[in-house]
Scaffold this motif. Structure first.
Motif, mmCIF file in Angstrom:
data_model
loop_
_atom_site.group_PDB
_atom_site.id
_atom_site.type_symbol
_atom_site.label_atom_id
_atom_site.label_comp_id
_atom_site.label_asym_id
_atom_site.label_seq_id
_atom_site.Cartn_x
_atom_site.Cartn_y
_atom_site.Cartn_z
ATOM 1 N N PRO A 35 5.465 -2.647 14.213
ATOM 2 C CA PRO A 35 5.826 -3.185 13.000
ATOM 3 C C PRO A 35 5.758 -4.683 13.154
ATOM 4 O O PRO A 35 6.425 -5.186 14.258
ATOM 5 C CB PRO A 35 6.905 -2.611 12.665
ATOM 6 C CG PRO A 35 7.457 -1.984 14.130
ATOM 7 C CD PRO A 35 6.359 -1.866 15.014
ATOM 8 N N ASN A 36 5.622 -5.488 12.200
ATOM 9 C CA ASN A 36 5.771 -6.894 12.172
ATOM 10 C C ASN A 36 7.345 -7.216 11.816
ATOM 11 O O ASN A 36 8.070 -6.266 11.415
ATOM 12 C CB ASN A 36 5.004 -7.683 11.220
ATOM 13 C CG ASN A 36 4.999 -9.116 11.270
ATOM 14 O OD1 ASN A 36 4.856 -9.612 12.377
ATOM 15 N ND2 ASN A 36 5.215 -9.798 10.128
ATOM 16 N N PHE A 57 -1.877 -0.960 17.117
ATOM 17 C CA PHE A 57 -2.177 -0.998 15.721
ATOM 18 C C PHE A 57 -1.150 -1.763 14.820
ATOM 19 O O PHE A 57 0.149 -1.501 15.130
ATOM 20 C CB PHE A 57 -2.626 0.219 14.974
ATOM 21 C CG PHE A 57 -3.695 1.161 15.669
ATOM 22 C CD1 PHE A 57 -4.928 1.039 15.137
ATOM 23 C CD2 PHE A 57 -3.448 1.868 16.748
ATOM 24 C CE1 PHE A 57 -5.741 1.625 15.744
ATOM 25 C CE2 PHE A 57 -4.637 2.688 17.502
ATOM 26 C CZ PHE A 57 -5.585 2.562 16.938
ATOM 27 N N PRO A 58 -1.487 -2.965 14.124
ATOM 28 C CA PRO A 58 -0.569 -3.635 13.592
ATOM 29 C C PRO A 58 -0.048 -3.329 12.052
ATOM 30 O O PRO A 58 -0.695 -2.724 11.466
ATOM 31 C CB PRO A 58 -1.199 -4.973 13.536
ATOM 32 C CG PRO A 58 -2.406 -4.868 13.078
ATOM 33 C CD PRO A 58 -2.699 -3.265 13.898
ATOM 34 N N MET A 59 1.037 -3.578 11.676
ATOM 35 C CA MET A 59 1.628 -3.436 10.288
ATOM 36 C C MET A 59 1.910 -4.885 9.770
ATOM 37 O O MET A 59 1.953 -5.855 10.730
ATOM 38 C CB MET A 59 3.028 -2.685 10.306
ATOM 39 C CG MET A 59 3.040 -1.240 11.105
ATOM 40 S SD MET A 59 4.563 -0.370 10.886
ATOM 41 C CE MET A 59 4.287 0.900 12.153
ATOM 42 N N LEU A 60 2.151 -4.993 8.564
ATOM 43 C CA LEU A 60 2.600 -6.345 8.157
ATOM 44 C C LEU A 60 4.032 -6.269 7.149
ATOM 45 O O LEU A 60 3.789 -5.515 6.169
ATOM 46 C CB LEU A 60 1.468 -6.674 7.107
ATOM 47 C CG LEU A 60 1.425 -8.137 6.678
ATOM 48 C CD1 LEU A 60 1.447 -9.399 7.748
ATOM 49 C CD2 LEU A 60 0.630 -8.444 5.506
ATOM 50 N N ALA A 91 0.350 -0.139 7.868
ATOM 51 C CA ALA A 91 1.137 0.002 7.164
ATOM 52 C C ALA A 91 2.005 -1.361 6.826
ATOM 53 O O ALA A 91 1.439 -2.386 7.145
ATOM 54 C CB ALA A 91 2.160 0.687 7.832
ATOM 55 N N ILE A 92 2.814 -1.157 5.759
ATOM 56 C CA ILE A 92 3.643 -2.294 5.326
ATOM 57 C C ILE A 92 4.866 -2.066 5.948
ATOM 58 O O ILE A 92 5.601 -1.024 5.830
ATOM 59 C CB ILE A 92 3.820 -2.278 3.903
ATOM 60 C CG1 ILE A 92 2.427 -2.499 3.115
ATOM 61 C CG2 ILE A 92 4.857 -3.662 3.551
ATOM 62 C CD1 ILE A 92 1.461 -3.636 3.663
ATOM 63 N N GLY A 93 5.304 -2.949 7.063
ATOM 64 C CA GLY A 93 6.496 -2.747 7.701
ATOM 65 C C GLY A 93 6.714 -3.810 8.835
ATOM 66 O O GLY A 93 5.550 -4.612 9.174
ATOM 67 N N GLU A 94 7.774 -3.978 9.432
ATOM 68 C CA GLU A 94 9.024 -3.424 8.967
ATOM 69 C C GLU A 94 9.844 -3.968 7.905
ATOM 70 O O GLU A 94 10.120 -5.179 7.969
ATOM 71 C CB GLU A 94 9.874 -3.302 10.345
ATOM 72 C CG GLU A 94 11.318 -2.356 10.272
ATOM 73 C CD GLU A 94 11.615 -2.691 11.813
ATOM 74 O OE1 GLU A 94 12.938 -2.066 11.842
ATOM 75 O OE2 GLU A 94 11.215 -3.259 12.699
#
Length: 258
Positions: A35-36, A57-60, A91-94
């Motif tokens: 999570p970003n 794997f990244p989130m934004l 994903a959209i997070g955190e």
């Protein structure tokens, strides 16, 4: 196993990240989801993903504790520019609400959360939610989306049985469990009594919240096994069943194919 929530791009891992990844692989961690934090952390996160393609794997997203003023909504809207066709974000997070330290920016946190919910819906991505001392305020924002396609994870759940029941009302959401479940004074075992294994995913929240017997040390993805062992004990199943089910839950939610 999948560590669905790990900040291994943070400075705490600057000196030994290859060793950390090696230990995670050795105990059977097949994916690490990251999570970003906010507009300052995206590059570091993407750098780690480039170092370990197909594994990290990244989130934004924009973390609620990074909200420090009304103008932060503009920083958040700048982040949305990363969402383009072919983007790497899973994903959209955190995102979420945190009133533990300060309630000054309550309304701004709610506005910024709602903004990012729109991204999740627009891009058909799960939402990874942080909530600390803010369940009523969180649900004020989430309630209008209860019957939509919005899906995601309530990360680092440490609440009560009643709060767990409330989360289960959001049928497209899973609950993230980390090292807190292993703490001696944790009330999570009681709170999880009414939560099926099919609603859980494993996480570490590394470098924070290291499980027993590593409590007080820097957390890392390989420690997720301690969480799985504790859940196996609580649910009265073999650890392999916890691993199988939580991997299945995570892959489905994050739209991965094995």
């Amino acid at each position: 196993m999948i560590d669905t929530h790990s900040h291994i791009f943070s400075e705490e891992f600057r000196d030994d990240l290859p060793e950390v990844i090696g230990r995670a692989r050795e105990i059977g961690v097949t994916h690490i989801f990251m999570p970003n934090i906010d507009d300052t952390s995206v590059q570091a996160m993407l750098d780690v993903c480039r170092q370990y393609p197909g594994y990290c794997f990244p989130m934004l997203g924009f973390h609620p504790t990074s909200v420090e003023g009304a103008d932060d909504i503009y920083k958040v809207r700048e982040l949305k520019k990363y969402l383009v066709p072919g983007h790497p974000y899973i994903a959209i997070g955190e995102v979420g609400m945190d009133l533990y330290w300060d309630k000054t920016w309550l309304k701004e946190q709610q506005q910024i959360l709602d903004e990012q919910i729109q991204w999740a819906l627009e891009w058909n991505l799960p939402l990874v939610i942080h909530c600390r001392e803010a369940f009523p305020e969180l649900f004020q924002v989430l309630q209008p989306y209860k019957d939509t396609s919005l899906r995601g994870v309530f990360h680092s759940f440490t609440g009560t049985s009643d709060e767990a029941a409330k989360l289960l009302e959001y049928e497209h959401f899973l609950i993230g469990i980390n090292g807190v479940v292993t703490f001696k004074k944790s009330t999570l075992p009681e709170a999880l009594a009414g939560v099926p294994l099919g609603k859980l995913v494993l996480e570490t929240d590394a470098p924070y919240l290291a499980p027993v017997p590593f409590r007080g040390k820097r957390n890392e993805p390989s420690f997720v096994k301690q969480v799985a062992l504790k859940l196996a004990e609580l649910y009265g199943v073999e650890i392999g069943e916890v691993e199988r089910k939580t991997v299945e839950n995570a892959l489905k939610l994050f739209n991965f194919r094995e």
